[in-house]
Design an enzyme around this catalytic site. Structure first.
Site, PDB file in Angstrom:
ATOM      1  N   GLY A  14      -3.344  -1.738 -12.917  1.00 57.21           N
ATOM      2  CA  GLY A  14      -2.523  -1.038 -11.933  1.00 57.21           C
ATOM      3  C   GLY A  14      -1.054  -1.279 -12.143  1.00 57.21           C
ATOM      4  N   GLY A  16       1.207   0.347 -13.658  1.00 54.00           N
ATOM      5  CA  GLY A  16       2.108   1.486 -13.806  1.00 54.00           C
ATOM      6  C   GLY A  16       2.963   1.762 -12.590  1.00 54.00           C
ATOM      7  N   ARG A  17       2.570   1.248 -11.453  1.00 51.85           N
ATOM      8  CA  ARG A  17       3.319   1.558 -10.231  1.00 51.85           C
ATOM      9  C   ARG A  17       3.000   0.533  -9.152  1.00 51.85           C
ATOM     10  NH1 ARG A  17       0.081   6.862  -7.792  1.00 51.85           N
ATOM     11  NH2 ARG A  17      -1.860   5.767  -7.294  1.00 51.85           N
ATOM     12  N   VAL A  65     -10.291   1.114 -16.202  1.00 49.42           N
ATOM     13  CA  VAL A  65     -11.024  -0.148 -16.108  1.00 49.42           C
ATOM     14  C   VAL A  65     -12.362   0.000 -15.396  1.00 49.42           C
ATOM     15  CG1 VAL A  65      -8.959  -1.591 -16.244  1.00 49.42           C
ATOM     16  CG2 VAL A  65      -9.792  -0.820 -14.001  1.00 49.42           C
ATOM     17  N   SER A 144      -7.687  -6.476   0.645  1.00 49.34           N
ATOM     18  CA  SER A 144      -7.012  -5.843   1.774  1.00 49.34           C
ATOM     19  C   SER A 144      -7.501  -6.457   3.068  1.00 49.34           C
ATOM     20  CB  SER A 144      -7.298  -4.338   1.792  1.00 49.34           C
ATOM     21  OG  SER A 144      -6.839  -3.751   2.999  1.00 49.34           O
ATOM     22  N   TYR A 158     -13.274   2.448   1.323  1.00 50.06           N
ATOM     23  CA  TYR A 158     -12.259   1.465   0.940  1.00 50.06           C
ATOM     24  C   TYR A 158     -12.592   0.080   1.492  1.00 50.06           C
ATOM     25  CZ  TYR A 158      -7.661  -0.722   0.401  1.00 50.06           C
ATOM     26  OH  TYR A 158      -6.626  -1.573   0.058  1.00 50.06           O
ATOM     27  N   THR A 160     -15.381  -1.204   2.634  1.00 49.21           N
ATOM     28  CA  THR A 160     -16.601  -1.793   2.087  1.00 49.21           C
ATOM     29  C   THR A 160     -16.386  -2.256   0.660  1.00 49.21           C
ATOM     30  OG1 THR A 160     -17.906  -0.297   3.488  1.00 49.21           O
ATOM     31  CG2 THR A 160     -19.066  -1.424   1.711  1.00 49.21           C
TER      32      THR A 160
END
Length: 275
Positions: A14, A16-17, A65, A144, A158, A160
């Site tokens: 992740g 790239g941003r 990935v 999260s 998301y 779960t």
């Protein structure tokens, strides 16, 4: 932070941003050679250039990935070009469908698990063996607070997936006890990332069932959100020698907008069936 990571190779997914990119920049600034991984090659090249222009070492290696073959190819390329990986930061993640289960897009729901759970599993599997052989390594998976919030409508994919990522990381951490390698999850804060913007755009078009999300979006907007550098600072603390004893934990940034939520305590020494 007085931290010297020269001689260590860090793989950041992740990169790239957003938060992944910030973690990559922080690690490189402290001497790590950073392999940036993401699906968007142009964004990765921007991260690579930013690190190199600041005098750091970086390689952009585009890969999905969530695909086993892609991660196997990535691992071989990293070993050939960069050597042994000491640090793995799994920052890649997607929010997935904001839908009731009965109305949900099955391919997007399953795809959320592919990126958020299968991706970290595959990268950990690919790189942890070298860390164990070297007797030193740090694995950091971005989770999260949604995994700890009371369940509600619309967020089954998301939340779960992050619960699953937490439990996977705990299992991995248990396997790593005494090896010199650690695995932890961190909540990076409530940040105005591209994911935040996507949630805002989708929930604006929805009915009352999405009001809780709209309230969260407005709260982040009004407060300005957490500084993404705080998550990168936590990554740095976890790769320091002082964090060698931190393993299998759910960690929070310092001074975040959201107060830490209890996650899990210390496991009992023995299960009832064990002597």
């Amino acid at each position: 932070m007085n931290l010297d990571l020269r001689g260590k190779v860090a793989v950041v997914t992740g990169a790239g941003r957003g938060l992944g990119r910030q973690a990559a920049l922080h690690l490189a600034a402290h001497g790590a050679a950073v392999v940036g991984v993401a699906r968007n090659a142009e964004q990765l090249r921007q991260t690579e250039r930013a690190i190199q222009q600041a005098g750091g070492a970086a390689w952009a290696m585009p890969a999905d990935v969530s695909q086993p073959e892609a991660v196997e190819k990535l691992a071989k390329e990293v070993e050939l070009r960069c050597g042994l990986v000491s640090i793995l930061v799994n920052g890649a993640g997607i929010f997935g469908p904001i839908q009731l289960v009965k109305d949900s897009d099955a391919s997007r729901w399953v795809g959320t698990f592919s990126v958020n759970v299968f991706g970290p599993y595959l990268t950990c599997r690919a790189f942890v063996g070298g860390m164990i052989r070297n007797r030193w390594g740090r694995i950091i998976n971005f989770t999260s607070a949604a995994a700890l919030h009371p369940p509600g409508p619309l967020n089954s994919a998301y939340a779960t997936s992050k619960v699953a990522l937490n439990q996977f990381t705990r299992h991995l951490a248990a396997e790593l006890e005494g090896t010199g390698v650690t695995a932890n999850v961190l909540h990076p804060g409530d940040v105005k990332t591209e994911m935040w913007a996507m949630i805002r755009a989708e929930t604006e078009r929805m009915g009352p069932e999405a009001e809780a999300y709209r309230q969260w979006v407005r709260w982040v907007e009004q407060t300005g959100g957490d500084d993404p550098k705080r998550a990168a600072d936590l990554v740095l603390r976890l790769v320091s020698d002082e964090a060698a004893g931190t393993n299998g934990r759910f960690l929070w940034i310092e001074g975040g907008l959201q107060s830490p939520i209890p996650s899990w305590g210390e496991a009992p020494a023995n299960q009832p069936w064990q002597q």
